[in-house]
Design an enzyme around this catalytic site. Structure first.
Site, mmCIF file in Angstrom:
data_model
loop_
_atom_site.group_PDB
_atom_site.id
_atom_site.type_symbol
_atom_site.label_atom_id
_atom_site.label_comp_id
_atom_site.label_asym_id
_atom_site.label_seq_id
_atom_site.Cartn_x
_atom_site.Cartn_y
_atom_site.Cartn_z
ATOM 1 N N HIS A 61 1.996 11.528 2.682
ATOM 2 C CA HIS A 61 3.562 11.711 2.025
ATOM 3 C C HIS A 61 4.312 11.333 1.722
ATOM 4 O O HIS A 61 4.812 9.964 1.569
ATOM 5 C CB HIS A 61 4.261 11.616 3.636
ATOM 6 C CG HIS A 61 3.946 11.795 5.193
ATOM 7 N ND1 HIS A 61 4.244 12.579 5.411
ATOM 8 C CD2 HIS A 61 2.987 10.670 4.881
ATOM 9 C CE1 HIS A 61 3.053 13.038 6.819
ATOM 10 N NE2 HIS A 61 2.281 11.871 6.179
ATOM 11 N N ARG A 63 7.425 12.673 -0.223
ATOM 12 C CA ARG A 63 8.723 13.329 0.023
ATOM 13 C C ARG A 63 9.458 13.675 -0.975
ATOM 14 O O ARG A 63 10.386 14.489 -0.918
ATOM 15 C CB ARG A 63 9.643 11.804 -0.336
ATOM 16 C CG ARG A 63 8.422 10.852 0.733
ATOM 17 C CD ARG A 63 9.127 10.800 1.881
ATOM 18 N NE ARG A 63 8.467 10.527 3.325
ATOM 19 C CZ ARG A 63 7.585 9.833 4.627
ATOM 20 N NH1 ARG A 63 7.478 11.179 4.593
ATOM 21 N NH2 ARG A 63 7.871 9.097 5.205
ATOM 22 N N ASP A 299 -2.743 7.629 5.498
ATOM 23 C CA ASP A 299 -0.759 8.493 5.235
ATOM 24 C C ASP A 299 0.708 7.264 5.154
ATOM 25 O O ASP A 299 1.048 7.200 5.969
ATOM 26 C CB ASP A 299 -0.920 7.689 7.000
ATOM 27 C CG ASP A 299 -0.045 8.814 8.239
ATOM 28 O OD1 ASP A 299 0.431 9.670 7.302
ATOM 29 O OD2 ASP A 299 -0.592 9.123 9.499
ATOM 30 N N HIS A 303 9.536 4.674 4.255
ATOM 31 C CA HIS A 303 10.911 4.870 4.341
ATOM 32 C C HIS A 303 11.633 3.810 3.863
ATOM 33 O O HIS A 303 10.848 2.858 3.441
ATOM 34 C CB HIS A 303 11.173 4.815 5.911
ATOM 35 C CG HIS A 303 10.795 6.055 6.818
ATOM 36 N ND1 HIS A 303 11.079 7.278 7.205
ATOM 37 C CD2 HIS A 303 9.267 6.236 7.268
ATOM 38 C CE1 HIS A 303 10.388 7.992 7.514
ATOM 39 N NE2 HIS A 303 8.774 7.481 8.316
HETATM 40 O O1 DOR Z 1 4.604 7.783 11.440
HETATM 41 C C1 DOR Z 1 3.997 8.370 10.927
HETATM 42 N N1 DOR Z 1 4.797 8.990 9.448
HETATM 43 N N2 DOR Z 1 3.069 9.546 10.798
HETATM 44 C C2 DOR Z 1 3.679 10.858 10.872
HETATM 45 O O2 DOR Z 1 2.418 11.765 11.299
HETATM 46 C C3 DOR Z 1 4.550 11.298 9.265
HETATM 47 C C4 DOR Z 1 5.084 9.959 8.709
HETATM 48 C C5 DOR Z 1 6.426 10.599 8.036
HETATM 49 O O3 DOR Z 1 6.217 11.966 7.368
HETATM 50 O O4 DOR Z 1 6.912 10.039 7.802
#
Ligand code: DOR
Length: 453
Positions: A61, A63, A299, A303
């Site tokens: 991800h 962003r 994954d 954040h």
């Molecule tokens: O913990 C997670 N965060 N699992 C996900 O599937 C999405 C991801 C996110 O995009 O923050």
């Protein structure tokens, strides 16, 4: 055309290790062991190093667009280069979500401007966009959030899921946590701010129910399906009966963290699917070793630290990992838990096969010159302040690992170098990543023989 000779390294494939020279030109591997008379413009002495195909991370991800305060493609792909990741497949829960062909193509255009490594993007499913899912081609496949996670993508109604599996042809992959189970558990534990409760809300049953549901859809519709981030030992029995349709993946955090780590790491390891128990770690590791799970991906879901430090449940789920994933597994090689060939199979060859990536995953003539030189003896400590990811933290901060990437090449060009732990890392200044090509008519993981995966 410039020729680079990588001399004296130990080449690793999923089945074999051998000392050999590698000749690269025009973005391709043109010869293995070209002979001592070969000419070259650049010589890299790889004596004492292992040469691996670049890591292909099929779940990240990054962003961009819309959430660039957490991460962006420039930072994330520098983190990839440092981590030996030469290709990534990114998820659609950006802002806006990638749910139309137009938005997919916009993301690809944006990536061409700023990616240091090769890029591909999934198209996200909604209850109403089957026509878009059918039109998309420049994508590895369709991502369904069967359970909701970060963002608002969700398809949890059976008839919507049936339609997607019945009417589309691209491979499907899914986040498998049962929405109804998670919501009922969340209501039961409402008002509790201890993050450990996250693993009781997103519990074993939630994961198992949704994985079963998705696999049943795939089998009834004879549709290629990849289970993302398996988190429980119980799911393994479901994915083991693959019927040449199902592949599965595990992430470092589900192998190396358990609920026992909440007191130490708190919401830094708050993830969806949640972190589970030690016996799940063990079961998942065994499933990887015996081939029931084929792929390792991260994954990577950054954040900011400030966001993560909010009290649960305001703290978001996700952690960054692309920068350290290969090193985490090289460390396991040093601990004797697996062999380096297996790491290449899980992180390079299998993802290339699962998603039918054209000319990737192998150090063979004709394949793209995406590779990573690793020093299996190098000992380095992960430090938050040295992270390239924009959020600048790692749940493995302070951990010392043995076995690190030291040089990374993408499409025949060096993108990262840090031969010694104390050297300043060097990164290529230009965005050298290319759009990944998918052979949608290719054999996929199960269509290949063991020797050619
Ligand atoms: O913990 C997670 N965060 N699992 C996900 O599937 C999405 C991801 C996110 O995009 O923050």
């Amino acid at each position: 055309m410039k020729k680079t000779l990588i001399r004296g390294g130990t080449l690793v494939s999923g089945t074999n290790i051998s000392v050999a020279d590698l000749l690269v030109s025009g973005g391709k591997i043109i010869a293995v062991d070209p002979g001592s008379a070969t000419s070259y413009d650049e010589l890299v002495d790889a004596t004492g190093l292992y040469v691996l195909p670049g890591v292909i991370d099929d779940q990240v991800h990054f962003r961009q667009p819309g959430l660039e305060h957490k991460e962006d493609l420039a930072h994330a792909t520098r983190a990839c280069a440092k981590g030996g990741v030469t290709s990534f497949l990114e998820m659609p829960n950006t802002k806006p979500t990638t749910v139309t062909v137009d938005l997919l193509h916009q993301k690809l255009d944006m990536a061409a401007q700023c990616c240091l490594v090769n890029y591909g993007f999934y198209i996200g499913a909604t209850p109403h966009n089957v026509a878009e899912l059918k039109r998309a081609r420049r994508t590895p496949g369709i991502k369904i959030f069967i359970g909701s996670s970060t963002g608002d993508l969700l398809v949890d109604q059976q008839d919507d899921l049936e339609r997607i599996f019945a009417e589309t042809t691209l491979p499907i992959t899914a986040h498998c946590e049962d929405e109804a189970t998670v919501r009922a558990n969340a209501a039961r534990f409402a008002g509790i701010h201890d993050v450990a409760v996250h693993s009781q809300i997103r519990d074993h049953a939630a994961a198992l129910i949704a994985t079963r549901q998705a696999i049943s859809l795939a089998k009834r519709h004879r549709h290629r399906f990849h289970v993302l981030h398996v988190s429980t030992a119980a799911e393994i029995a479901e994915i083991r009966d693959h019927q040449q349709l199902i592949t599965a993946e595990v992430c470092p955090h589900h192998l190396f963290f358990s609920v026992d780590d909440y007191p130490r790491l708190g919401s830094l390891i708050q993830m969806n699917p949640s972190i589970k128990f030690r016996n799940d770690n063990e079961g998942l590791w065994q499933a990887l070793l015996d081939g029931s799970i084929q792929v390792v991906a991260t994954d990577h879901a950054p954040h900011t630290l400030a966001e993560k430090q909010q009290p649960y449940p305001a703290s978001p789920s996700g952690l960054p990992a692309v920068e350290n994933s290969l090193a985490l597994f090289l460390h396991q090689v040093n601990l004797g838990r697996c062999r380096i060939e297996q790491v290449v199979r899980w992180m390079c060859e299998a993802p290339a096969a699962v998603w039918n990536l054209k000319d990737k995953g192998h150090l063979l003539p004709g394949f793209d010159a995406d590779l990573v030189l690793v020093d299996l003896q190098s000992q380095r400590t992960i430090r938050n302040q040295e992270q390239q990811t924009k959020c600048r933290w790692s749940p493995w901060d302070g951990e010392t690992l043995t076995g690190w990437p030291v040089m990374t090449m993408v499409g025949g060009q060096w993108v990262f170098r840090q031969r010694e732990a104390n050297d300043q890392p060097w990164f290529a200044a230009k965005p050298l990543g290319q759009e990944i090509q998918f052979d949608h008519d290719g054999p996929g993981y199960w269509g290949r023989t063991a020797a050619t995966i």
